[in-house]
Design a protein around this motif. Structure first.
Motif, PDB file in Angstrom:
ATOM      1  N   UNK A 152       0.846  -1.183   0.000  1.00 54.33           N
ATOM      2  CA  UNK A 152       0.000   0.000   0.000  1.00 54.33           C
ATOM      3  C   UNK A 152       0.884   1.235   0.000  1.00 54.33           C
ATOM      4  N   UNK A 153       0.426   2.291  -0.617  1.00 50.79           N
ATOM      5  CA  UNK A 153       1.202   3.513  -0.650  1.00 50.79           C
ATOM      6  C   UNK A 153       0.264   4.706  -0.735  1.00 50.79           C
ATOM      7  N   UNK A 154       0.812   5.868  -0.413  1.00 50.54           N
ATOM      8  CA  UNK A 154       0.019   7.084  -0.505  1.00 50.54           C
ATOM      9  C   UNK A 154      -0.290   7.385  -1.971  1.00 50.54           C
ATOM     10  N   UNK A 155      -1.419   8.029  -2.235  1.00 48.15           N
ATOM     11  CA  UNK A 155      -1.751   8.369  -3.626  1.00 48.15           C
ATOM     12  C   UNK A 155      -0.651   9.203  -4.259  1.00 48.15           C
ATOM     13  N   UNK A 156      -0.364   8.916  -5.519  1.00 48.13           N
ATOM     14  CA  UNK A 156       0.668   9.662  -6.222  1.00 48.13           C
ATOM     15  C   UNK A 156       0.180  11.081  -6.499  1.00 48.13           C
ATOM     16  N   UNK A 157       1.126  12.009  -6.560  1.00 49.71           N
ATOM     17  CA  UNK A 157       0.773  13.389  -6.853  1.00 49.71           C
ATOM     18  C   UNK A 157       1.810  13.984  -7.781  1.00 49.71           C
ATOM     19  N   UNK A 158       1.523  15.142  -8.326  1.00 54.09           N
ATOM     20  CA  UNK A 158       2.442  15.799  -9.243  1.00 54.09           C
ATOM     21  C   UNK A 158       3.637  16.338  -8.471  1.00 54.09           C
ATOM     22  N   UNK A 159       4.802  16.454  -9.138  1.00 53.26           N
ATOM     23  CA  UNK A 159       5.989  16.977  -8.456  1.00 53.26           C
ATOM     24  C   UNK A 159       5.835  18.450  -8.138  1.00 53.26           C
ATOM     25  N   UNK A 160       6.595  18.957  -7.153  1.00 52.68           N
ATOM     26  CA  UNK A 160       6.518  20.379  -6.791  1.00 52.68           C
ATOM     27  C   UNK A 160       6.881  21.270  -7.981  1.00 52.68           C
ATOM     28  N   UNK A 161       6.259  22.424  -8.029  1.00 51.95           N
ATOM     29  CA  UNK A 161       6.476  23.330  -9.153  1.00 51.95           C
ATOM     30  C   UNK A 161       7.899  23.871  -9.196  1.00 51.95           C
ATOM     31  N   UNK A 162       8.586  23.892  -8.053  1.00 56.35           N
ATOM     32  CA  UNK A 162       9.941  24.440  -8.012  1.00 56.35           C
ATOM     33  C   UNK A 162      11.027  23.382  -8.168  1.00 56.35           C
ATOM     34  N   UNK A 163      10.644  22.159  -8.485  1.00 54.65           N
ATOM     35  CA  UNK A 163      11.608  21.074  -8.687  1.00 54.65           C
ATOM     36  C   UNK A 163      12.036  21.093 -10.147  1.00 54.65           C
ATOM     37  N   UNK A 164      13.203  21.668 -10.423  1.00 54.19           N
ATOM     38  CA  UNK A 164      13.634  21.900 -11.797  1.00 54.19           C
ATOM     39  C   UNK A 164      13.832  20.602 -12.574  1.00 54.19           C
ATOM     40  N   UNK A 165      14.450  19.591 -11.954  1.00 51.76           N
ATOM     41  CA  UNK A 165      14.703  18.350 -12.679  1.00 51.76           C
ATOM     42  C   UNK A 165      13.410  17.615 -12.978  1.00 51.76           C
ATOM     43  N   UNK A 166      12.496  17.603 -12.020  1.00 53.81           N
ATOM     44  CA  UNK A 166      11.193  16.982 -12.266  1.00 53.81           C
ATOM     45  C   UNK A 166      10.433  17.750 -13.346  1.00 53.81           C
ATOM     46  N   UNK A 167      10.574  19.066 -13.343  1.00 57.42           N
ATOM     47  CA  UNK A 167       9.934  19.896 -14.369  1.00 57.42           C
ATOM     48  C   UNK A 167      10.496  19.554 -15.744  1.00 57.42           C
ATOM     49  N   UNK A 168      11.813  19.341 -15.811  1.00 56.79           N
ATOM     50  CA  UNK A 168      12.454  18.963 -17.069  1.00 56.79           C
ATOM     51  C   UNK A 168      11.907  17.632 -17.583  1.00 56.79           C
ATOM     52  N   UNK A 169      11.863  16.649 -16.711  1.00 54.45           N
ATOM     53  CA  UNK A 169      11.373  15.323 -17.103  1.00 54.45           C
ATOM     54  C   UNK A 169       9.924  15.409 -17.562  1.00 54.45           C
ATOM     55  N   UNK A 170       9.112  16.191 -16.850  1.00 49.74           N
ATOM     56  CA  UNK A 170       7.711  16.348 -17.217  1.00 49.74           C
ATOM     57  C   UNK A 170       7.562  17.018 -18.580  1.00 49.74           C
ATOM     58  N   UNK A 171       8.451  17.973 -18.865  1.00 54.32           N
ATOM     59  CA  UNK A 171       8.403  18.658 -20.155  1.00 54.32           C
ATOM     60  C   UNK A 171       8.824  17.734 -21.289  1.00 54.32           C
TER      61      UNK A 171
END
Length: 294
Positions: A71-90
């Motif tokens: 079991x795990x917590x529901x997934x959510x979007x990465x923080x808006x200020x996380x540059x590397x996650x923003x890159x991957x999302x883009x």
């Protein structure tokens, strides 16, 4: 790479604040497909060139996807200020745009994958995914999994820096998703146990090289549509392809180069097929299975 300001994908799940889905020995029934056995090969002392997911799949007897009990917590979007996650999302969004157009032009409908960010370990429909496996795609749940710490390994341990090298990693895994949608992955997986391990490895090489080519197809169309490439970007991707060739990894591990154990292709092969996709932009040009020489 020109990516800032471009659309971000809505298909990113951030599990990095979860508990990792439990410990213990992962059990795999479905075959996950990854860019390479990079971290585990260099740090774990495994025989290089053999995907640990494939090994675990063989040990568990193959078969259908494992039902994950954690079991795990529901997934959510990465923080808006996380540059590397923003890159991957883009980058993921850019692959969505490209493959939606390519499928539409071919009369099909592209079904977008999800990308999961995790740390350490996470449950998947293919079993427990671990960071040591490197980025991978699970056909059973149609998700790409990546521990972003892999990019430090890519840069510092493998000598493949650069944002376009990082984008190539994502595009390769999305290439496996395209193969899954086209029914190519399942045809290869059906050969498990029907052919020798050496022959199965050769099929795996063709599958991985095709994913490299499909990553090049993405780059071709993204460049035409949005001019994402800057000077040196193609060289970054070609360098990354070279660093994660089976022969290069085996040499880096201090062992002998054993072609029969290859599952992803040599450095030269990976570069050539990525370049084929980049130059042609054609899925048909990525038919590694019909090519006499890979």
């Amino acid at each position: 790479m020109r990516w800032e300001g471009n659309r971000e994908s809505d298909n990113v799940e951030d599990r990095r604040d979860s508990d990792g889905g439990g410990g213990g020995m992962p059990v795999f029934g479905g075959r996950s497909i990854g860019i390479g056995t990079i971290v585990i090969a260099l740090l774990g002392g495994w025989v290089l060139g053999i995907n640990p997911l494939t090994i675990l799949g063989l040990l568990s007897g193959g078969g259908g996807p494992v039902q994950v009990q954690q079991q795990q917590a529901p997934a959510h979007r990465p923080p808006a200020d996380d540059r590397l996650a923003k890159f991957v999302s883009t980058v993921l969004a850019d692959t969505e745009d490209v493959w939606t157009d390519v499928f539409r032009q071919g009369g099909g409908n592209y079904q977008q994958p999800r990308l999961v960010l995790f740390r350490g370990a996470t449950p998947t429909a293919c079993g427990t995914g671990q960071a040591a496996m490197g980025p991978f795609y699970c056909p059973a749940d149609r998700k790409v999994y990546i521990d972003l710490g892999f990019y430090e390994t890519l840069k510092n341990r493998l000598g493949a820096p650069g944002d376009f090298a990082q984008a190539y990693v994502i595009a390769h895994e999305v290439g496996h998703h395209v193969q899954n949608l086209l029914g190519i992955s399942s045809k290869v997986d059906q050969m498990r146990g029907r052919v020798s391990q050496v022959e199965y490895n050769r099929l795996s090489v063709r599958l991985e090289l095709q994913a490299d080519c499909l990553a090049g197809v993405w780059a071709h169309h993204a460049q035409n549509a949005r001019q994402i490439l800057e000077q040196g970007d193609v060289e970054e991707a070609m360098n990354a392809a070279a660093k994660i060739g089976d022969d290069a990894l085996q040499r880096a591990g201090g062992g002998a180069v054993v072609p029969d154990s290859f599952t992803h292709g040599t450095s030269a092969q990976r570069q050539r097929w990525f370049h084929t996709g980049l130059q042609t932009g054609s899925v048909k040009a990525c038919d590694t299975f019909s090519s006499n020489a890979v």
